[in-house]
Design an enzyme around this catalytic site. Structure first.
Site, PDB file in Angstrom:
ATOM      1  N   GLY A  69       0.872  -1.229  -0.058  1.00 45.65           N
ATOM      2  CA  GLY A  69       0.034   0.112   0.004  1.00 45.65           C
ATOM      3  C   GLY A  69       0.877   1.262  -0.091  1.00 45.65           C
ATOM      4  N   ARG A  91       1.056  -5.278  -5.049  1.00 52.46           N
ATOM      5  CA  ARG A  91       1.190  -6.657  -3.933  1.00 52.46           C
ATOM      6  C   ARG A  91       1.616  -7.845  -4.665  1.00 52.46           C
ATOM      7  NH1 ARG A  91      -0.578  -4.235   0.780  1.00 52.46           N
ATOM      8  NH2 ARG A  91      -2.001  -2.665   0.563  1.00 52.46           N
ATOM      9  N   ASP A 108       5.640  -4.884   5.863  1.00 52.50           N
ATOM     10  CA  ASP A 108       6.397  -6.268   6.107  1.00 52.50           C
ATOM     11  C   ASP A 108       6.206  -7.267   4.845  1.00 52.50           C
ATOM     12  OD1 ASP A 108       3.527  -6.413   6.040  1.00 52.50           O
ATOM     13  OD2 ASP A 108       3.223  -7.697   7.801  1.00 52.50           O
ATOM     14  N   THR A 124       4.724   2.415   5.734  1.00 54.04           N
ATOM     15  CA  THR A 124       3.200   1.906   5.951  1.00 54.04           C
ATOM     16  C   THR A 124       2.328   2.761   6.770  1.00 54.04           C
ATOM     17  OG1 THR A 124       1.888   0.089   6.931  1.00 54.04           O
ATOM     18  CG2 THR A 124       4.155   0.279   7.598  1.00 54.04           C
ATOM     19  N   ASP A 184       0.084   1.882   8.365  1.00 56.38           N
ATOM     20  CA  ASP A 184      -0.369   1.054   9.681  1.00 56.38           C
ATOM     21  C   ASP A 184       0.473   1.169  10.809  1.00 56.38           C
ATOM     22  OD1 ASP A 184      -2.337   0.394   7.715  1.00 56.38           O
ATOM     23  OD2 ASP A 184      -1.436  -1.799   7.490  1.00 56.38           O
ATOM     24  N   ASP A 212       2.816  -0.643  11.487  1.00 58.33           N
ATOM     25  CA  ASP A 212       3.013  -2.037  12.230  1.00 58.33           C
ATOM     26  C   ASP A 212       4.319  -2.640  12.344  1.00 58.33           C
ATOM     27  OD1 ASP A 212       2.558  -2.265   9.662  1.00 58.33           O
ATOM     28  OD2 ASP A 212       0.925  -3.891   9.889  1.00 58.33           O
ATOM     29  N   ARG A 248      -5.353  -2.524   9.075  1.00 60.00           N
ATOM     30  CA  ARG A 248      -5.122  -3.995   9.051  1.00 60.00           C
ATOM     31  C   ARG A 248      -5.200  -4.659  10.646  1.00 60.00           C
ATOM     32  NH1 ARG A 248      -1.560  -5.761   4.485  1.00 60.00           N
ATOM     33  NH2 ARG A 248      -3.285  -5.525   3.265  1.00 60.00           N
TER      34      ARG A 248
END
Ligand code: F6P
Length: 345
Positions: A13, A74, A105, A127, A129, A131, A173
């Site tokens: 993304g 992706r 990741d 990202t 996110d 994460d 996510r």
């Protein structure tokens, strides 16, 4: 070994700030007379030999622009017959000494696996996110937070005017960084994230308790990966998994809204921020972070530091092992931050 040519790709993304990192890689490499070849469309680029030359001229003016001038995907080469071998042979024929991968990741996981095929890879964390472990921040998180905060400021004014319960669904996510910090920055009254179990009835009571205190509106932030006890698991938009095994999450905001509307006397309405939080210009923090990461990645290459990721730890940019990052991800949210958010109901 003298580095003559770097390959650069962006995968997963997109997020605001990637272009600042691309520009920084090119500028730092230029100082050492290292050429930079951009691969287009994530891991599809080195698979299919889709390239463009990146130099000072072609990267001029891209600092604030969101998205990625290289395009993203992706694509997972390990899911394609002979994928890794094709990448190795294409990188060899393109005379790439070092490959820098910018992504989350999944993208960095591929970079790490390719190290097992003697590819000299370096990762830059990107990202919204946030994460990825072992780095305090990834590129894009801060800009996405700014968008969420702006959305919450706007939702507040219409919520109090109409005496409504407004729910904002955000991405992330399985990780609640965007929901938690976005909710804190935007003064949400209820924050629901995947890391913390919750029930619809508790949310209902929180909103009613606010009403008893004279607050005839409430703002709820919910992460797309959150799942209340009363509903059966996470809400997914598409059941098919992508090349990295992820389902497409989304829709929990609507489900929560429907449940609350069964019992609440204030009407609940839902806004899903979706790709708005991933698009747009990068904020100053992301521009500086991405610039520092880009410069560091080229310096790691010069120092022979491969199979590493540039990480922000405190105020320093340091090399960390990609293997350690992947093993420790998703990045855990400190309980103290979660406790802090509970104060502001
Ligand atoms: O990882 C970034 C992210 O925006 C997640 O927050 C979200 O779940 C996912 O990507 C959406 O993926 P796609 O771009 O494939 O719809």
């Amino acid at each position: 070994m003298k580095i003559k040519r770097i390959g650069l790709l962006t995968g997963g993304g997109d997020s605001p700030g990637i272009n600042a990192a691309i520009r920084a890689v090119v500028r730092r490499a230029w100082k050492e007379k290292i050429e930079v070849i951009g691969y287009l469309g994530g891991w599809g680029g080195p698979l299919e030999k889709r390239t463009r030359v990146l130099d000072r001229e072609s990267t001029s003016g891209i600092l604030p622009i969101g998205g990625t001038i290289l395009g993203s995907s992706r694509t997972n080469p390990f899911k394609i017959d002979g994928g890794p071998q094709k990448i190795i042979s294409n990188l060899r024929s393109d005379k790439i000494d070092v490959l820098i991968a910018i992504g989350g990741d999944d993208t960095l996981g591929v970079a790490h696996r390719l190290a097992g095929y003697n590819i000299k890879a370096i990762g830059i964390p990107q990202t919204i996110d946030n994460d990825l472990a072992l780095t305090d921040y990834s590129i894009g998180f801060s800009s996405a937070l700014a968008t969420i905060t702006d959305a919450l400021d706007k939702l507040h004014t219409t919520a109090y005017s109409h005496h409504r319960v407004l729910i904002l669904e955000v991405m992330g996510r399985n990780s609640g960084w965007l929901g938690l910090l976005g909710g804190l920055a935007g003064g949400a009254d209820v924050i629901l994230i995947p890391e913390t179990p919750f029930s619809v009835s508790a949310v209902y009571h929180q909103v009613n308790e606010r009403k008893r205190r004279g607050k005839h509106f409430s703002i709820i932030v919910i992460s797309e990966g959150a799942s209340p006890k009363e509903l059966a698991g996470q809400v997914v938009q598409e059941k098919e998994v992508d090349a990295f095994g992820h389902v497409k999450l989304g829709g929990i905001g609507d489900s929560l809204g429907r449940e609350l509307n069964k019992f609440l006397d204030l009407p609940a309405r839902v806004t899903t921020l979706a790709y708005l939080q991933r698009g747009g210009i990068s904020d100053p923090f992301d521009r500086i972070l991405a610039t520092r990461f880009g410069v560091a990645a080229v310096e790691f290459a010069g120092d022979g530091l491969f199979d590493k990721m540039a990480a922000l730890q405190g105020s320093d940019i340091v090399p960390v092992e990609l293997a350690d990052v992947l093993a420790a991800s998703p990045q855990v949210i400190d309980d103290k931050l979660i406790e802090l958010s509970a104060l502001f109901d």
